[in-house]
Write an enzyme that holds these catalytic residues in place. Structure first.
Site, PDB file in Angstrom:
ATOM      1  N   SER A 113      39.834  30.600  57.314  1.00  0.00           N
ATOM      2  CA  SER A 113      38.757  31.210  57.278  1.00  0.00           C
ATOM      3  C   SER A 113      37.177  30.834  57.745  1.00  0.00           C
ATOM      4  O   SER A 113      36.817  30.552  58.476  1.00  0.00           O
ATOM      5  CB  SER A 113      38.749  31.586  56.022  1.00  0.00           C
ATOM      6  OG  SER A 113      37.566  32.806  55.800  1.00  0.00           O
ATOM      7  N   ASP A 172      44.436  42.634  57.736  1.00  0.00           N
ATOM      8  CA  ASP A 172      43.862  41.534  56.407  1.00  0.00           C
ATOM      9  C   ASP A 172      42.180  42.821  56.356  1.00  0.00           C
ATOM     10  O   ASP A 172      41.281  42.892  56.745  1.00  0.00           O
ATOM     11  CB  ASP A 172      43.553  40.499  57.591  1.00  0.00           C
ATOM     12  CG  ASP A 172      42.811  39.034  56.629  1.00  0.00           C
ATOM     13  OD1 ASP A 172      41.896  39.702  55.583  1.00  0.00           O
ATOM     14  OD2 ASP A 172      42.406  38.418  57.865  1.00  0.00           O
ATOM     15  N   HIS A 201      44.975  37.605  54.322  1.00  0.00           N
ATOM     16  CA  HIS A 201      44.191  36.100  54.965  1.00  0.00           C
ATOM     17  C   HIS A 201      44.292  34.992  54.752  1.00  0.00           C
ATOM     18  O   HIS A 201      43.514  34.395  55.043  1.00  0.00           O
ATOM     19  CB  HIS A 201      42.196  36.572  54.709  1.00  0.00           C
ATOM     20  CG  HIS A 201      41.496  36.275  54.834  1.00  0.00           C
ATOM     21  ND1 HIS A 201      41.145  36.579  55.956  1.00  0.00           N
ATOM     22  CD2 HIS A 201      40.412  35.316  54.387  1.00  0.00           C
ATOM     23  CE1 HIS A 201      39.705  35.434  55.961  1.00  0.00           C
ATOM     24  NE2 HIS A 201      39.578  34.940  55.052  1.00  0.00           N
TER      25      HIS A 201
END
Length: 267
Positions: free
Chosen positions: A96, A219, A247
């Protein structure tokens, strides 16, 4: 123990004199989130685990709100660890927001970071219609930050299923919620602002190393179009869409992504 190693709770595992993978966790998480991948990676590579200052078992006494109000401050953690361990030819495996943090570090030390593997990255979570849809209006994210002040546990319980994916196991969702809750609220809020209100779209063209983008097909934080935007704007990149919800592919779909990850590292 050396200063940075202690500060960032650095652990070195795996095979000596093998290619180095530095695993960089995402917002509200810590190095434990990589545990599903370790059995496959340790046999072949030297693995460097760490927690950003303020996360996990790092030294909270070394936390500086000024430094960690921007993603550049977190990139300095990565650069410091590489310097203290005297690492060379490093691949950063980043989840991320750490994908952008690793990119900042790679631009700063391109002679050392030679590949980045990105799990569900986003250069900007904000919408800038019509040219870019990051997924959120500014008012939505401001409400999310306000909720952290009003009801921190409620905020964690709201965000965790959104990030992990509502169809994922309650055990994983609960673990993520617990990780959010265990983070100092000041640290979490500062990291959240740096994550959700930054815009690093212009930086993507400056990434010179090969990049692999692992994008979940469903996501809530970073859509497929965001993954495609990343791939379109990073010169040497490959985009892999993984049929999955959530995610956190390194936790929910670790067996699915490993073949592509190994192939990319060995290429």
């Amino acid at each position: 123990m050396d200063m940075v190693t202690k500060r960032n709770n650095v652990k070195v595992l795996g095979k000596n004199n093998a290619p180095t993978l530095l695993l960089a966790h995402g917002f509200g998480c810590d190095q434990n989130m990589w545990r599903f991948l370790l059995p496959s990676l340790e046999a072949h590579y030297q693995i460097v685990l760490f927690d950003y200052v303020g996360s996990g078992n790092s030294l909270l006494t070394d936390y500086s709100k000024e430094q960690y109000s921007s993603l550049e401050g977190y990139a300095k953690d990565i650069i410091d660890i590489i310097a203290e361990l005297k690492l060379k030819d490093v691949t950063v495996f980043a989840h991320s927001v750490s994908s952008i943090i690793a990119s900042i570090a790679a631009i700063e030390i391109p002679q050392i970071i030679n590949k980045i593997i990105m799990v569900c990255p986003s250069p900007c979570f904000l919408n800038f219609p019509p040219e870019y849809e990051g997924g959120f209006d500014r008012s939505d994210l401001e409400e999310l930050i306000e909720l952290m002040d009003k009801n921190y546990i409620g905020w964690a319980n709201y965000l965790a299923p959104l990030v992990m994916g509502t169809s994922q196991s309650q055990e994983l969702i609960g673990e993520l919620s617990g990780s959010f809750c265990s983070t100092d609220p000041v640290v979490a809020k500062t990291f959240a602002k740096a994550t959700f209100f930054s815009d690093h779209r212009d930086m993507l063209k400056n990434i010179s190393c090969p990049v692999q983008i692992l994008q979940s097909s469903s996501d809530a934080l970073a859509s497929v179009s965001v993954g495609q935007y990343m791939a379109d704007n990073i010169a040497d990149s490959e985009l892999i869409i993984v049929e999955a919800e959530g995610h956190c592919l390194h936790m929910t779909n670790h067996q699915d992504i490993m073949p592509a990850v190994i192939k990319f590292i060995e290429s």
